[in-house]
Design a protein around this motif. Structure first.
Motif, short mmCIF file in Angstrom:
data_model
loop_
_atom_site.label_atom_id
_atom_site.label_comp_id
_atom_site.label_asym_id
_atom_site.label_seq_id
_atom_site.Cartn_x
_atom_site.Cartn_y
_atom_site.Cartn_z
N MET A 290 12.98 1.25 -2.00
CA MET A 290 12.22 1.11 -3.42
C MET A 290 12.81 2.30 -4.31
O MET A 290 13.18 3.52 -3.88
CB MET A 290 10.68 1.35 -3.11
N VAL A 291 13.30 1.82 -5.65
CA VAL A 291 13.40 2.78 -6.65
C VAL A 291 12.88 2.66 -7.71
O VAL A 291 12.21 1.63 -8.23
CB VAL A 291 15.12 2.37 -6.98
N ILE A 292 12.37 4.08 -8.03
CA ILE A 292 11.07 4.00 -9.11
C ILE A 292 11.70 5.05 -10.32
O ILE A 292 12.83 5.82 -10.01
CB ILE A 292 9.93 4.54 -8.73
N ASP B 82 9.27 -3.01 -6.90
CA ASP B 82 10.25 -1.94 -7.12
C ASP B 82 11.19 -1.97 -5.93
O ASP B 82 12.28 -0.96 -5.97
CB ASP B 82 9.66 -0.55 -7.41
N ILE B 83 10.93 -2.66 -4.89
CA ILE B 83 11.85 -2.64 -3.74
C ILE B 83 13.31 -3.20 -4.21
O ILE B 83 13.24 -4.56 -4.87
CB ILE B 83 11.16 -3.55 -2.68
N ALA C 13 7.86 -15.56 -2.07
CA ALA C 13 7.76 -16.23 -3.41
C ALA C 13 6.46 -15.62 -3.99
O ALA C 13 6.18 -15.48 -5.13
CB ALA C 13 8.16 -17.45 -3.54
N GLU C 14 5.46 -15.76 -3.12
CA GLU C 14 4.01 -15.39 -3.55
C GLU C 14 3.72 -13.85 -4.00
O GLU C 14 3.07 -13.45 -5.10
CB GLU C 14 2.93 -15.60 -2.58
N VAL C 15 4.49 -13.01 -3.23
CA VAL C 15 4.32 -11.53 -3.63
C VAL C 15 5.17 -10.78 -4.14
O VAL C 15 4.79 -9.48 -4.64
CB VAL C 15 3.97 -11.01 -1.96
N PHE C 16 6.45 -11.33 -4.49
CA PHE C 16 7.34 -10.59 -5.45
C PHE C 16 7.69 -11.38 -6.59
O PHE C 16 7.53 -12.52 -6.64
CB PHE C 16 8.50 -10.70 -4.64
N ASP C 17 7.95 -10.65 -7.43
CA ASP C 17 8.35 -11.49 -8.80
C ASP C 17 10.01 -11.48 -8.67
O ASP C 17 10.68 -10.62 -7.97
CB ASP C 17 8.08 -10.65 -9.88
N ALA D 135 0.86 -1.27 0.08
CA ALA D 135 0.08 0.00 -0.02
C ALA D 135 0.66 1.11 0.12
O ALA D 135 0.66 2.33 -0.81
CB ALA D 135 -0.97 -0.13 1.30
N VAL D 136 2.00 1.28 0.88
CA VAL D 136 2.96 2.44 0.73
C VAL D 136 3.58 2.33 -0.44
O VAL D 136 3.84 3.38 -1.15
CB VAL D 136 3.94 2.36 1.98
N CYS D 137 4.01 1.49 -1.19
CA CYS D 137 4.75 1.63 -2.43
C CYS D 137 3.73 2.01 -3.46
O CYS D 137 4.13 2.96 -4.27
CB CYS D 137 5.05 0.18 -2.87
#
Length: 127
Positions: A125-127, A73-74, A95-99, A62-64
């Motif tokens: 995080m870098v965007i 992006d983390i 493994a479920e929530v990150f690619d 949610a913060v991201c």
């Protein structure tokens, strides 16, 4: 001078101390630690470790999102567990929530966390 902004969302728990949910400096966002609080009730979601870990990542997400990014992006995560025997569970949930590729990460065993939480995570995080 760098471009600095505070990131805030009602979709994640409000700060329970003197800190911001996240701070953006240019294209880097520093995410404060999230514990498994329900943003509406500000209570721990469950006594179950896996449920707590999922809520922590939901809160971070949610913060991201409020920073116009996503969990993917983390680039660096710091994880805090009150019981390192739950390390494998964290790996499964990540493994479920990150690619892939997964972010760089540290996992630290701690004696206790705010509000009796079993798990906390913070990151960059870098965007």
């Amino acid at each position: 001078m760098p471009n600095r902004a505070v990131i805030k969302t009602d979709s994640a728990p409000a700060a329970i101390g003197s800190y911001s949910q996240a701070v953006k400096v240019d294209n880097t966002i520093y995410l404060s630690g999230q514990i498994p609080l329900d943003p509406q009730t500000m209570e721990i979601v469950s006594d179950d470790f896996a449920a707590q870990a999922r809520q922590v990542f939901k809160n971070l997400s949610a913060v991201c999102d409020a920073a116009n990014g996503s969990l993917n992006d983390i680039v660096k995560l710091n994880l805090y567990l009150t019981d390192l025997s739950h390390f494998a569970t964290v790996n499964e949930i990540m493994a479920e929530v990150f690619d892939k590729p997964f972010p760089a990460r540290a996992a630290v065993g701690v004696s206790e966390l705010p509000k009796g939480a079993l798990f906390e995570a913070e990151g960059v995080m870098v965007i």
